[in-house]
Motif scaffolding. Sequence first.
Motif, short mmCIF file in Angstrom:
data_model
loop_
_atom_site.label_atom_id
_atom_site.label_comp_id
_atom_site.label_asym_id
_atom_site.label_seq_id
_atom_site.Cartn_x
_atom_site.Cartn_y
_atom_site.Cartn_z
N VAL A 276 0.83 -1.21 0.00
CA VAL A 276 0.00 0.00 0.00
C VAL A 276 0.86 1.26 0.00
N VAL A 277 1.82 1.33 0.91
CA VAL A 277 2.61 2.56 1.05
C VAL A 277 3.70 2.64 -0.01
N LYS A 278 4.49 1.57 -0.17
CA LYS A 278 5.62 1.59 -1.11
C LYS A 278 5.25 1.09 -2.50
N ASP A 279 4.20 0.30 -2.63
CA ASP A 279 3.75 -0.25 -3.91
C ASP A 279 4.90 -0.96 -4.63
N VAL A 280 5.49 -1.94 -3.96
CA VAL A 280 6.66 -2.63 -4.52
C VAL A 280 6.29 -3.49 -5.73
N ASN A 281 5.02 -3.85 -5.88
CA ASN A 281 4.59 -4.69 -6.99
C ASN A 281 4.20 -3.87 -8.23
N GLY A 282 4.28 -2.56 -8.12
CA GLY A 282 3.99 -1.71 -9.27
C GLY A 282 2.54 -1.75 -9.73
N LEU A 283 1.61 -1.81 -8.78
CA LEU A 283 0.19 -1.85 -9.12
C LEU A 283 -0.40 -0.47 -9.37
N GLY A 284 0.42 0.56 -9.19
CA GLY A 284 -0.08 1.91 -9.36
C GLY A 284 -1.06 2.29 -8.27
N VAL A 285 -0.69 2.04 -7.01
CA VAL A 285 -1.58 2.33 -5.88
C VAL A 285 -1.70 3.84 -5.70
N VAL A 286 -2.93 4.33 -5.67
CA VAL A 286 -3.19 5.75 -5.48
C VAL A 286 -4.19 5.92 -4.35
N PHE A 287 -4.14 7.10 -3.74
CA PHE A 287 -5.07 7.42 -2.67
C PHE A 287 -6.33 8.03 -3.27
N ASP A 288 -7.49 7.51 -2.87
CA ASP A 288 -8.78 8.01 -3.33
C ASP A 288 -9.37 8.88 -2.24
N PRO A 289 -9.28 10.21 -2.37
CA PRO A 289 -9.79 11.08 -1.30
C PRO A 289 -11.31 11.09 -1.19
N SER A 290 -12.01 10.64 -2.22
CA SER A 290 -13.47 10.70 -2.19
C SER A 290 -14.07 9.71 -1.21
N ASP A 291 -13.46 8.53 -1.04
CA ASP A 291 -13.98 7.56 -0.06
C ASP A 291 -12.89 7.06 0.88
N LYS A 292 -11.78 7.79 0.96
CA LYS A 292 -10.71 7.47 1.91
C LYS A 292 -10.26 6.02 1.78
N SER A 293 -9.79 5.70 0.61
CA SER A 293 -9.30 4.34 0.36
C SER A 293 -8.08 4.41 -0.54
N THR B 255 -9.01 10.98 -12.89
CA THR B 255 -9.91 9.88 -13.19
C THR B 255 -11.01 9.80 -12.15
N ILE B 256 -12.23 9.65 -12.60
CA ILE B 256 -13.36 9.61 -11.67
C ILE B 256 -13.36 8.31 -10.87
N HIS B 257 -12.67 7.29 -11.37
CA HIS B 257 -12.67 5.99 -10.67
C HIS B 257 -11.89 6.05 -9.36
N THR B 258 -10.86 6.90 -9.30
CA THR B 258 -10.05 6.99 -8.09
C THR B 258 -10.25 8.30 -7.34
N GLY B 259 -10.99 9.23 -7.90
CA GLY B 259 -11.19 10.51 -7.23
C GLY B 259 -9.94 11.35 -7.15
N GLY B 260 -8.95 11.07 -8.00
CA GLY B 260 -7.70 11.82 -8.01
C GLY B 260 -6.97 11.62 -9.32
N PHE B 261 -5.70 11.95 -9.34
CA PHE B 261 -4.90 11.82 -10.55
C PHE B 261 -4.27 10.43 -10.65
N ASN B 262 -4.11 9.95 -11.87
CA ASN B 262 -3.56 8.61 -12.06
C ASN B 262 -2.12 8.50 -11.59
N SER B 263 -1.41 9.63 -11.51
CA SER B 263 -0.02 9.62 -11.06
C SER B 263 0.11 9.85 -9.55
N ASN B 264 -1.03 9.98 -8.87
CA ASN B 264 -1.05 10.22 -7.42
C ASN B 264 -0.51 11.60 -7.07
N VAL B 265 -0.44 12.49 -8.06
CA VAL B 265 0.18 13.79 -7.83
C VAL B 265 -0.65 14.66 -6.89
N HIS B 266 -1.91 14.31 -6.66
CA HIS B 266 -2.73 15.07 -5.71
C HIS B 266 -2.19 14.95 -4.28
#
Length: 271
Positions: free
Chosen positions: A26-43, A241-252
């Motif tokens: 979750v924090v380091k994303d060592v598997n390269g899944l592109g984990v991003v924080f979704d501020p809309s539902d805190k996930s 992206t509306i699916h994550t409630g943020g930017f795909n690069s996690n730049v938010h």
Amino acid sequence: LQDFDVKEISGGKAVTIMTNWFMDNVVKDVNGLGVVFDPSDKSFRTSKAGNAAPEILLNLLELKAFIRIFGPYGVDKLESLLQEYLGILVGSIDIALRANKDALETLALNMHHLYERGVALKQVQDIESLIAFSIQIGHAINFRLLLSEAAAGVLEAKVPTLFSLLSDFACYAPSSIPENEDVLRLKMLAGRLSNSFSPDAAVLHSVLRKVSGPGDTTWILLPYLYVCCMISNVWNTSAYTIHTGGFNSNVHCLARYMDYICIVSMRSKIS
């Protein structure tokens, strides 16, 4: 909680396995899944899901389940790993700040002169690495905020009297109280349970105190370092992206970090 193959992990207690899974996936994303924080539902979600809706990797309910199972020991273990990780990243920012000191001083003197400002911006090195480290710190801070909210929810349900005492302390503790080690620890604990005092600002403050630079004049140049982030290539590849409630690069997550780091660097300088 997420399923994973514990056979691949050699030794260690259950809490170590779980906290390492949170940090790595979750924090380091060592598997390269592109984990991003979704501020809309805190996930936290995986962004690399093609056209399908991103999968929820971690949310508030799962963190509450973790806390109910492992209690304060599990929270402290995860907190320790997060602080160690933040220390490494903040140290990298400190190195970048010092390596670019001359260029940043020139930028600070010529912010309102177009040509000189452009020359100074081109002299700043490793902007892409800088913004990557900053996004990672903001991502980790968002994880800590979610962990704090989960801990507060469990504590309020189990021991409401203690929760009330700590929440009141967070609301009414005067700023004139000396910041000795015991009071700082109490404020950090209270901050986990209330929005009136930021636990993450306190953690970054403690991390900065361990780095050699927060007290000297180099850190005055910190805002100018983040001016350089605005010319990073990350903005060319970022899309909301509306699916994550943020930017795909996690730049938010960058905004969260810039807010905290500027505040705590000034607090370190004053103290």
